[in-house]
Design a protein around this motif. Structure first.
Motif, PDB file in Angstrom:
ATOM      1  N   SER A  34      48.184  35.584  49.141  1.00 26.32           N
ATOM      2  CA  SER A  34      47.597  36.912  48.894  1.00 26.32           C
ATOM      3  C   SER A  34      46.106  36.936  49.224  1.00 26.32           C
ATOM      4  CB  SER A  34      47.832  37.345  47.454  1.00 26.32           C
ATOM      5  OG  SER A  34      47.345  36.365  46.562  1.00 26.32           O
ATOM      6  N   ARG A  39      41.787  39.047  52.463  1.00 31.17           N
ATOM      7  CA  ARG A  39      40.589  38.840  53.316  1.00 31.17           C
ATOM      8  C   ARG A  39      40.782  39.543  54.658  1.00 31.17           C
ATOM      9  NH1 ARG A  39      40.122  34.270  50.118  1.00 31.17           N
ATOM     10  NH2 ARG A  39      41.762  33.158  51.218  1.00 31.17           N
ATOM     11  N   ASP A  60      36.654  39.546  41.469  1.00 35.17           N
ATOM     12  CA  ASP A  60      37.552  40.313  40.592  1.00 35.17           C
ATOM     13  C   ASP A  60      38.911  40.468  41.248  1.00 35.17           C
ATOM     14  OD1 ASP A  60      35.819  40.833  38.474  1.00 35.17           O
ATOM     15  OD2 ASP A  60      34.893  42.517  39.537  1.00 35.17           O
ATOM     16  N   VAL A  62      41.813  42.366  42.892  1.00 35.13           N
ATOM     17  CA  VAL A  62      41.981  43.616  43.636  1.00 35.13           C
ATOM     18  C   VAL A  62      43.074  44.422  42.918  1.00 35.13           C
ATOM     19  CG1 VAL A  62      42.715  44.550  45.875  1.00 35.13           C
ATOM     20  CG2 VAL A  62      41.289  42.477  45.782  1.00 35.13           C
ATOM     21  N   GLY A  88      49.032  32.642  45.166  1.00 36.53           N
ATOM     22  CA  GLY A  88      47.986  33.586  44.748  1.00 36.53           C
ATOM     23  C   GLY A  88      48.513  34.917  44.245  1.00 36.53           C
ATOM     24  N   GLN A  95      51.444  41.970  37.500  1.00 35.10           N
ATOM     25  CA  GLN A  95      51.957  41.709  38.851  1.00 35.10           C
ATOM     26  C   GLN A  95      53.292  40.973  38.803  1.00 35.10           C
ATOM     27  OE1 GLN A  95      48.950  39.752  41.242  1.00 35.10           O
ATOM     28  NE2 GLN A  95      47.614  41.551  41.239  1.00 35.10           N
ATOM     29  N   ARG A 147      35.308  33.713  38.511  1.00 33.14           N
ATOM     30  CA  ARG A 147      36.701  33.584  38.977  1.00 33.14           C
ATOM     31  C   ARG A 147      37.503  32.692  38.025  1.00 33.14           C
ATOM     32  NH1 ARG A 147      36.869  31.468  44.610  1.00 33.14           N
ATOM     33  NH2 ARG A 147      39.020  32.152  44.557  1.00 33.14           N
TER      34      ARG A 147
END
Ligand code: AMP
Length: 190
Positions: A34, A39, A60, A62, A88, A95, A147
Motif C-alpha cells: 500500500s 507514493r 499519518d 491516508v 502495509g 481497514q 509513525r
C-alpha cells in the motif's frame, strides 16, 4: 497452500518491505504494497495526488476513501489467480473490517497473518540508518517517532484482531534479515 492469501504486519523499519518481496517470490504471489501504491498516487499532479502526499509526508494514515479503492480491485483479481501478499494494508481495525467485507463474498480472505515483532528502540535505530540512505520525506526523526505512534495506536490492535480469528503467526523480527526470512518460511510451512 495453492494461491496463498497472506498478510504481513509490522511496524515501520521492521524489515517488512524486504521480507514481503522474499515471501512473494518464494510463494509466487502478487506483492501488494500500500505504501508503494500511495507514493505513486501522491506523485500524480492532481488535487487527489496532492492530498495523499500531505498525509504520507506527515506520517499519518491516508483516509480509507483514497486507499481502499486503489487496493481493492488488484487484491480481488490476485486472489482468483496467483494469490497475494498484503504489505502495509490493512493498517487499522477499520481497514481490516473493510478488507473482510470486500474479500469474504469472493472467498478471497486472508488465510495467514505474519506479524514481525521488533522492539521500538531497535526500530528507531534502523529508521535513522535508512534515512541516511533512502532520503524518504517521511524518514526524519520527528516523523519517524510519529509513525511509530500511529502504528501503536492504529495498527497494533490488528495483532489481537487476527489472533482472535486464529490467523496470527508471531515472528521474532530481530537479528539478520536472512534469519528472519527463515523464521517466516518456517511459519509459512506450518
Ligand atoms: P509504508 O511504505 O508502508 O511505510 O507506508 C508509507 C506511508 O503510506 C504511511 O506512513 C502512510 O502515510 C501511507 N500508508 C501506507 N499504507 C497505508 C494504509 N493501509 N492506510 C493508510 N495510509 C497508508
Amino acid at each position: 497452500m495453492a494461491s496463498p492469501r497472506l498478510l504481513l504486519l509490522g511496524p515501520p523499519a521492521s524489515g517488512k518491505g524486504t521480507q514481503a518481496r522474499r515471501i512473494a517470490e518464494r510463494c509466487g504471489v502478487r506483492h501488494i504494497a500500500s505504501g508503494d501504491i500511495l507514493r505513486d498516487a501522491a506523485a500524480a499532479p492532481t488535487a487527489e495526488g496532492r492530498r495523499i502526499a500531505q498525509y504520507v509526508e506527515r506520517g499519518d494514515l491516508v483516509p480509507d476513501e483514497f486507499l481502499v479503492p486503489l487496493v481493492c480491485d488488484v487484491l480481488v483479481e490476485a486472489a482468483s489467480t496467483q494469490g497475494y501478499l498484503l504489505d502495509g494494508f490493512p493498517r487499522s481495525v477499520s481497514q481490516a473490517v473493510q478488507l473482510s467485507l470486500i474479500t469474504d463474498s469472493a472467498s478471497a480472505g486472508v488465510q495467514k497473518v505474519l506479524y514481525l515483532d521488533v522492539a521500538e528502540s531497535e526500530l528507531l535505530a534502523r529508521m535513522l540508518q535508512r534515512s541516511a540512505v533512502e532520503h524518504r520525506v517521511d524518514d526524519t526523526e520527528p516523523i519517524m517517532r510519529h509513525r511509530l505512534q500511529v502504528f501503536a495506536d492504529e495498527t497494533l490492535p490488528l495483532v489481537d484482531y487476527y489472533d482472535a480469528r486464529g490467523l496470527l503467526h508471531r515472528i521474532d523480527g530481530h537479528g539478520e534479515l536472512d534469519a528472519v526470512t527463515e523464521r517466516i518460511f518456517t511459519a509459512l510451512d506450518r
